[in-house]
Motif scaffolding. Structure first.
Motif, PDB file in Angstrom:
ATOM      1  N   UNK A  85       9.235   6.128  16.870  1.00  0.00           N
ATOM      2  CA  UNK A  85       8.364   5.735  15.762  1.00  0.00           C
ATOM      3  C   UNK A  85       8.984   6.062  14.407  1.00  0.00           C
ATOM      4  N   UNK A  86       8.585   5.316  13.401  1.00  0.00           N
ATOM      5  CA  UNK A  86       9.065   5.562  12.044  1.00  0.00           C
ATOM      6  C   UNK A  86       8.329   6.732  11.406  1.00  0.00           C
ATOM      7  N   UNK A  87       7.104   6.967  11.860  1.00  0.00           N
ATOM      8  CA  UNK A  87       6.315   8.108  11.392  1.00  0.00           C
ATOM      9  C   UNK A  87       6.106   9.007  12.599  1.00  0.00           C
TER      10      UNK A  87
ATOM     11  N   UNK B 180      -5.500  -3.981   0.923  1.00  0.00           N
ATOM     12  CA  UNK B 180      -4.715  -2.758   1.100  1.00  0.00           C
ATOM     13  C   UNK B 180      -4.982  -2.133   2.474  1.00  0.00           C
ATOM     14  N   UNK B 181      -6.214  -2.233   2.944  1.00  0.00           N
ATOM     15  CA  UNK B 181      -6.553  -1.719   4.284  1.00  0.00           C
ATOM     16  C   UNK B 181      -5.793  -2.479   5.364  1.00  0.00           C
ATOM     17  N   UNK B 182      -5.720  -3.792   5.205  1.00  0.00           N
ATOM     18  CA  UNK B 182      -4.966  -4.605   6.173  1.00  0.00           C
ATOM     19  C   UNK B 182      -3.486  -4.221   6.140  1.00  0.00           C
ATOM     20  N   UNK B 183      -2.966  -3.950   4.942  1.00  0.00           N
ATOM     21  CA  UNK B 183      -1.570  -3.503   4.815  1.00  0.00           C
ATOM     22  C   UNK B 183      -1.383  -2.162   5.515  1.00  0.00           C
TER      23      UNK B 183
ATOM     24  N   UNK C  25       6.899   5.484   5.103  1.00  0.00           N
ATOM     25  CA  UNK C  25       6.184   6.764   5.148  1.00  0.00           C
ATOM     26  C   UNK C  25       5.400   7.012   3.862  1.00  0.00           C
ATOM     27  N   UNK C  26       6.024   6.754   2.714  1.00  0.00           N
ATOM     28  CA  UNK C  26       5.327   6.945   1.435  1.00  0.00           C
ATOM     29  C   UNK C  26       4.206   5.937   1.255  1.00  0.00           C
ATOM     30  N   UNK C  27       4.406   4.705   1.688  1.00  0.00           N
ATOM     31  CA  UNK C  27       3.352   3.693   1.593  1.00  0.00           C
ATOM     32  C   UNK C  27       2.157   4.112   2.448  1.00  0.00           C
ATOM     33  N   UNK C  28       2.415   4.645   3.646  1.00  0.00           N
ATOM     34  CA  UNK C  28       1.339   5.125   4.510  1.00  0.00           C
ATOM     35  C   UNK C  28       0.568   6.255   3.833  1.00  0.00           C
ATOM     36  N   UNK C  29       1.292   7.213   3.293  1.00  0.00           N
ATOM     37  CA  UNK C  29       0.643   8.333   2.590  1.00  0.00           C
ATOM     38  C   UNK C  29      -0.119   7.851   1.363  1.00  0.00           C
ATOM     39  N   UNK C  30       0.493   6.957   0.601  1.00  0.00           N
ATOM     40  CA  UNK C  30      -0.131   6.450  -0.616  1.00  0.00           C
ATOM     41  C   UNK C  30      -1.427   5.702  -0.309  1.00  0.00           C
ATOM     42  N   UNK C  31      -1.368   4.771   0.644  1.00  0.00           N
ATOM     43  CA  UNK C  31      -2.553   3.974   0.954  1.00  0.00           C
ATOM     44  C   UNK C  31      -3.671   4.840   1.534  1.00  0.00           C
ATOM     45  N   UNK C  32      -3.314   5.794   2.365  1.00  0.00           N
ATOM     46  CA  UNK C  32      -4.318   6.716   2.893  1.00  0.00           C
ATOM     47  C   UNK C  32      -4.913   7.532   1.756  1.00  0.00           C
ATOM     48  N   UNK C  33      -4.060   8.028   0.872  1.00  0.00           N
ATOM     49  CA  UNK C  33      -4.522   8.826  -0.263  1.00  0.00           C
ATOM     50  C   UNK C  33      -5.422   8.052  -1.206  1.00  0.00           C
ATOM     51  N   UNK C  34      -5.081   6.795  -1.452  1.00  0.00           N
ATOM     52  CA  UNK C  34      -5.900   5.959  -2.343  1.00  0.00           C
ATOM     53  C   UNK C  34      -7.332   5.906  -1.829  1.00  0.00           C
TER      54      UNK C  34
ATOM     55  N   UNK D  29      17.405   4.081   6.386  1.00  0.00           N
ATOM     56  CA  UNK D  29      16.872   5.357   5.909  1.00  0.00           C
ATOM     57  C   UNK D  29      15.959   5.179   4.702  1.00  0.00           C
ATOM     58  N   UNK D  30      16.348   4.362   3.745  1.00  0.00           N
ATOM     59  CA  UNK D  30      15.532   4.143   2.555  1.00  0.00           C
ATOM     60  C   UNK D  30      14.231   3.437   2.885  1.00  0.00           C
ATOM     61  N   UNK D  31      14.285   2.479   3.789  1.00  0.00           N
ATOM     62  CA  UNK D  31      13.087   1.721   4.145  1.00  0.00           C
ATOM     63  C   UNK D  31      12.125   2.577   4.951  1.00  0.00           C
TER      64      UNK D  31
END
Length: 163
Positions: free
Chosen positions: A90-92, A130-133, A27-36, A20-22
């Protein structure tokens, strides 16, 4: 890859991220990287505008026109999303069933990174990493196939070379 092989592949790569934590981190990493990317690009455009840099037109037109082309290509191909084509969880969670190829997230991140690369090479390199990530996260999350993000990323790099 046949359906059972892709589901097996996906379950294997997503298994370490199923707690659950991962899942929240993914999800937050996806949102963060997209937002950046979507915050930095307008800042870059404003910087070019206020510094009267001649690269402004290319920095706006190349990503804009190529993004429209990617969107048209996506709808013509209309490849189903992995979660729509296979029995995977899916996770997202997304409601979209098609338009998986090429990944617009991967394309946008790469072309924005390339815009930075032409002006500030160190920032462009960091953003390409970061894009590759982001590409990796989209596959682990189950919203894209590896080929979707590879093609999207390469299309963004190629378009970015025109900047």
């Amino acid at each position: 890859m046949p359906e059972d092989r892709y589901a097996s592949f996906y379950n294997r790569i997503s298994a370490p991220f199923r707690s659950q934590g991962t899942i929240r981190i993914i999800r937050y990493a996806d949102l963060f990287l997209t937002g950046v990317m979507y915050v930095l690009y307008p800042l870059l455009v404003l910087y070019l505008l206020f510094s009267h840099d001649e690269r402004l037109i290319r920095t706006v037109l190349v990503p804009g026109i190529s993004s429209v082309l990617v969107t048209v290509i996506r709808s013509l191909i209309n490849r189903p999303r992995p979660y729509a084509a296979h029995q995977i969880s899916p996770l997202i969670h997304k409601n979209k069933q098609g338009e998986s190829m090429p990944s617009r997230h991967a394309f946008s991140a790469a072309v924005i990174s390339m815009a930075f690369l032409s002006l500030m090479p160190w920032a462009g390199i960091v953003l390409l990493v970061l894009s590759a990530l982001e590409c990796l996260i989209r596959v682990i999350a189950g919203v894209h196939y590896p080929s979707d993000v590879i093609i999207g990323f390469l299309a963004g790099v190629i378009a970015g070379l025109l900047i």
